[in-house]
Write an enzyme that holds these catalytic residues in place. Structure first.
Site, PDB file in Angstrom:
ATOM      1  N   ARG A  51       7.127 -11.882  -4.288  1.00  0.00           N
ATOM      2  CA  ARG A  51       6.878 -10.614  -3.584  1.00  0.00           C
ATOM      3  C   ARG A  51       8.051  -9.646  -3.679  1.00  0.00           C
ATOM      4  NH1 ARG A  51       2.988 -10.104   0.695  1.00  0.00           N
ATOM      5  NH2 ARG A  51       1.465 -11.723   0.382  1.00  0.00           N
ATOM      6  N   ALA A  75       0.836  -1.203   0.000  1.00  0.00           N
ATOM      7  CA  ALA A  75       0.000   0.000   0.000  1.00  0.00           C
ATOM      8  C   ALA A  75       0.870   1.251   0.000  1.00  0.00           C
ATOM      9  CB  ALA A  75      -0.920   0.001   1.222  1.00  0.00           C
ATOM     10  N   GLU A  97      10.120   3.612   6.730  1.00  0.00           N
ATOM     11  CA  GLU A  97      10.022   2.155   6.836  1.00  0.00           C
ATOM     12  C   GLU A  97      10.886   1.672   8.000  1.00  0.00           C
ATOM     13  OE1 GLU A  97       8.449  -0.597   5.535  1.00  0.00           O
ATOM     14  OE2 GLU A  97       9.831  -1.795   6.733  1.00  0.00           O
ATOM     15  N   GLN A  98      10.322   0.759   8.800  1.00  0.00           N
ATOM     16  CA  GLN A  98      11.055   0.291   9.980  1.00  0.00           C
ATOM     17  C   GLN A  98      12.294  -0.542   9.645  1.00  0.00           C
ATOM     18  OE1 GLN A  98       8.604  -2.298  12.358  1.00  0.00           O
ATOM     19  NE2 GLN A  98       8.376  -3.818  10.750  1.00  0.00           N
ATOM     20  N   ASP A 141      -3.539  -3.509   5.312  1.00  0.00           N
ATOM     21  CA  ASP A 141      -3.692  -4.367   6.491  1.00  0.00           C
ATOM     22  C   ASP A 141      -3.775  -3.549   7.777  1.00  0.00           C
ATOM     23  OD1 ASP A 141      -3.629  -6.588   4.920  1.00  0.00           O
ATOM     24  OD2 ASP A 141      -1.864  -7.496   5.843  1.00  0.00           O
ATOM     25  N   TYR A 147       1.953 -22.640  -7.452  1.00  0.00           N
ATOM     26  CA  TYR A 147       2.035 -21.902  -8.719  1.00  0.00           C
ATOM     27  C   TYR A 147       3.449 -21.470  -9.052  1.00  0.00           C
ATOM     28  CZ  TYR A 147       1.342 -17.656  -5.689  1.00  0.00           C
ATOM     29  OH  TYR A 147       1.411 -16.676  -4.729  1.00  0.00           O
TER      30      TYR A 147
HETATM   31  C1  LIG Z   1       0.331 -16.462   3.795  1.00  0.00           C
HETATM   32  C2  LIG Z   1      -0.191 -15.223   3.101  1.00  0.00           C
HETATM   33  C3  LIG Z   1      -0.396 -15.232   1.711  1.00  0.00           C
HETATM   34  C4  LIG Z   1      -0.923 -14.108   1.062  1.00  0.00           C
HETATM   35  N1  LIG Z   1      -1.141 -14.152  -0.296  1.00  0.00           N
HETATM   36  C5  LIG Z   1      -1.688 -13.087  -0.922  1.00  0.00           C
HETATM   37  C6  LIG Z   1      -1.954 -13.111  -2.348  1.00  0.00           C
HETATM   38  O1  LIG Z   1      -1.674 -14.097  -3.037  1.00  0.00           O
HETATM   39  N2  LIG Z   1      -2.523 -11.999  -2.923  1.00  0.00           N
HETATM   40  C7  LIG Z   1      -2.824 -10.866  -2.184  1.00  0.00           C
HETATM   41  O2  LIG Z   1      -3.338  -9.891  -2.753  1.00  0.00           O
HETATM   42  N3  LIG Z   1      -2.569 -10.818  -0.844  1.00  0.00           N
HETATM   43  C8  LIG Z   1      -2.021 -11.886  -0.202  1.00  0.00           C
HETATM   44  N4  LIG Z   1      -1.772 -11.833   1.138  1.00  0.00           N
HETATM   45  C9  LIG Z   1      -2.099 -10.615   1.876  1.00  0.00           C
HETATM   46  C10 LIG Z   1      -1.033  -9.537   1.720  1.00  0.00           C
HETATM   47  O3  LIG Z   1       0.238 -10.075   1.986  1.00  0.00           O
HETATM   48  C11 LIG Z   1      -1.278  -8.367   2.648  1.00  0.00           C
HETATM   49  O4  LIG Z   1      -2.644  -8.055   2.667  1.00  0.00           O
HETATM   50  C12 LIG Z   1      -0.480  -7.157   2.155  1.00  0.00           C
HETATM   51  O5  LIG Z   1       0.899  -7.419   2.255  1.00  0.00           O
HETATM   52  C13 LIG Z   1      -0.844  -5.916   2.943  1.00  0.00           C
HETATM   53  O6  LIG Z   1      -0.106  -4.834   2.433  1.00  0.00           O
HETATM   54  P1  LIG Z   1       0.201  -3.565   3.347  1.00  0.00           P
HETATM   55  O7  LIG Z   1       0.974  -2.621   2.493  1.00  0.00           O
HETATM   56  O8  LIG Z   1      -1.044  -3.109   3.984  1.00  0.00           O
HETATM   57  O9  LIG Z   1       1.092  -4.132   4.532  1.00  0.00           O
HETATM   58  P2  LIG Z   1       2.502  -4.848   4.480  1.00  0.00           P
HETATM   59  O10 LIG Z   1       2.756  -5.405   3.123  1.00  0.00           O
HETATM   60  O11 LIG Z   1       2.525  -5.747   5.664  1.00  0.00           O
HETATM   61  O12 LIG Z   1       3.551  -3.676   4.700  1.00  0.00           O
HETATM   62  C14 LIG Z   1       3.679  -2.997   5.921  1.00  0.00           C
HETATM   63  C15 LIG Z   1       5.040  -2.305   5.950  1.00  0.00           C
HETATM   64  O13 LIG Z   1       5.097  -1.459   7.084  1.00  0.00           O
HETATM   65  C16 LIG Z   1       6.336  -1.649   7.754  1.00  0.00           C
HETATM   66  N5  LIG Z   1       6.125  -1.300   9.164  1.00  0.00           N
HETATM   67  C17 LIG Z   1       5.483  -2.011  10.127  1.00  0.00           C
HETATM   68  N6  LIG Z   1       5.480  -1.356  11.299  1.00  0.00           N
HETATM   69  C18 LIG Z   1       6.135  -0.184  11.093  1.00  0.00           C
HETATM   70  C19 LIG Z   1       6.450   0.935  11.914  1.00  0.00           C
HETATM   71  N7  LIG Z   1       6.088   0.983  13.231  1.00  0.00           N
HETATM   72  N8  LIG Z   1       7.112   1.989  11.362  1.00  0.00           N
HETATM   73  C20 LIG Z   1       7.494   1.961  10.042  1.00  0.00           C
HETATM   74  N9  LIG Z   1       7.238   0.917   9.221  1.00  0.00           N
HETATM   75  C21 LIG Z   1       6.553  -0.140   9.737  1.00  0.00           C
HETATM   76  C22 LIG Z   1       6.659  -3.117   7.525  1.00  0.00           C
HETATM   77  O14 LIG Z   1       8.032  -3.406   7.710  1.00  0.00           O
HETATM   78  C23 LIG Z   1       6.206  -3.293   6.065  1.00  0.00           C
HETATM   79  O15 LIG Z   1       7.214  -2.939   5.154  1.00  0.00           O
HETATM   80  C24 LIG Z   1      -1.227 -12.933   1.808  1.00  0.00           C
HETATM   81  C25 LIG Z   1      -0.986 -12.904   3.191  1.00  0.00           C
HETATM   82  C26 LIG Z   1      -0.483 -14.039   3.838  1.00  0.00           C
HETATM   83  C27 LIG Z   1      -0.247 -13.992   5.349  1.00  0.00           C
END
Ligand SMILES: Cc1cc2nc3c(=O)[nH]c(=O)nc-3n(C[C@H](O)[C@H](O)[C@H](O)COP(=O)(O)OP(=O)(O)OC[C@H]3O[C@@H](n4cnc5c(N)ncnc54)[C@H](O)[C@@H]3O)c2cc1C
Length: 374
Positions: free
Chosen positions: A108, A15, A34-35, A292, A213
């Protein structure tokens, strides 16, 4: 919104990186905090549909997405034991035209690399773990665990399921362990004995499922991920090293086509699966959440990452379109919540593409054609 608005994005995940690219292209001043000290190659794949490809098109990344990952010929659902085909969604030219974009499976780490490409050098400040946010009359002061501080006009919490930004807004709430773990493995395709596997198959058993896959156009790297019952999880949300033999044992009785793939695994990593009950409070003052951080979904529809990327697209459009943050944040949440809630519901039911499924509403969705003013 005034393009002098300073936007801080907390978290360089799917995101955060997507929003950073789109907002920079729109002319905003963006910093991503980013952490982690840098990106490492975490062994996992991700499935993305045309709804995501259309967003990456806006960042000139669609071609890179489709050529770095694989455009599978179909998504196949099969019965775990008999191997019977339960459902098949064929990704031919007609399907791509209907959805207006390809379906892509990709590593990823490769996706992360792609999403960084459009960013101005220096946009991401690594080793910056957000610890506190203070709202003052002239904006926000961000405090990081490394002792640094930064000023911003708006903050976007894109820091994942254990979001610190969400905690600052709503208070601490432990994510919910759903009683499933996800052992997963990435390995060279040449390790699979006998016939090559199909491009993308979900194997359905009564209390567990497995996805297998390819992640590259050359079909030389395979990802296998299972979701199996587990009474408890004692660690935090981090993945731990798994046991290959236990992984194979958990697939006892599965069809030989799946076992051929799973038995080729060398290293297995286990992820706990968490989510949260739905909570529609996505913003407060000058701070807003994405992905998330506000709506973790179970990975059973393979849609959490797609929802995070769609959030980034709609939020960016709202920040461009509306003059004040409260209107932008309210419109963003109003547009996103019904769609995300439906994805959360289907993910909990774990029914997506198990049998005949109406998929157009999901894959044909165009985040850049969704009306903002309705
Ligand atoms: C087993 C599994 C399989 C999946 N397969 C799929 C799939 O096939 N297709 C799909 O669409 N989704 C899939 N997902 C879901 C997907 O991985 C998540 O929904 C997605 O990564 C969320 O993106 P995000 O950017 O919200 O968070 P994230 O990708 O989790 O990124 C969060 C970022 O914030 C950083 N961060 C955390 N805390 C802090 C802080 N305090 N300060 C600064 N930085 C911080 C982290 O290091 C990270 O880089 C899967 C999830 C799992 C568990």
């Amino acid at each position: 919104m005034d393009r002098t608005t300073r936007i801080a994005i907390l978290g360089a995940g799917l995101a955060g990186l997507t929003a950073a690219g789109l907002l920079q292209r729109a002319g905003f001043s963006v910093a991503v905090y980013e952490q982690s000290p840098g990106f490492s190659r975490i062994g996992a794949g991700i499935i993305l549909g045309a709804n995501v490809a259309k967003i990456l098109r806006r960042l000139d990344l669609e071609h890179g997405l489709a050529t770095t990952g694989i455009r599978p010929d179909a998504f196949l659902s099969r019965a775990w034991d008999s191997g019977e085909t339960l459902y098949e969604l064929v990704f031919d030219a007609a399907c791509e035209a209907r959805f207006d974009g390809p379906f892509v499976n990709i590593h990823r780490a490769d996706l992360h690399q792609l999403l960084q490409q459009p960013l101005t050098p220096g946009t991401i400040r690594f080793d910056h773990k957000i610890a506190g946010i203070d709202e003052t009359t002239d904006g926000l002061t961000l405090a990081f665990e490394n002792g640094a501080t930064a000023k911003a006009d708006l903050a976007i919490g894109a820091d994942g399921i254990r979001s610190k930004v969400r905690e600052i807004m709503l208070g601490f709430e432990e994510p919910r362990f759903i009683g499933r773990i996800a052992p997963r493995a990435v390995f060279p395709a040449e390790r699979i004995k006998g016939e090559p596997i199909r491009d993308c198959t979900k194997w359905w058993a009564p209390d567990r499922h497995v996805l297998a896959y390819y992640m590259t156009a050359r079909r030389d790297e395979v990802y296998v991920m299972a979701a199996i019952p587990a009474a408890r999880w004692d660690g935090d949300g981090s993945p731990v090293r798994g046991n290959r033999d236990e992984f194979i044992t958990a697939l006892d009785g599965f069809h030989p086509d799946l076992l051929r793939a799973a038995e080729a695994a060398t290293d297995v990593t286990v992820w706990p699966i968490h989510d949260r009950p739905r909570n529609d409070c996505w913003s407060m003052g000058r701070v807003v959440l994405m992905g998330d951080a506000c709506h973790p979904v179970r990975p059973f529809m393979a849609a959490g990452g797609s929802m995070a990327i769609e959030d980034a697209a709609i939020l960016s459009r709202c920040l461009v379109e509306f003059d004040d943050p409260s209107t932008a944040f309210a419109r963003y949440a109003k547009i996103r919540i019904p769609r995300v809630a439906e994805v959360q519901r289907i993910s909990i039911d774990n029914t997506w593409m198990h049998g005949p499924t109406e998929t157009d509403w999901f894959f044909a969705y165009d985040a850049f054609n969704t009306p903002l003013h309705a």
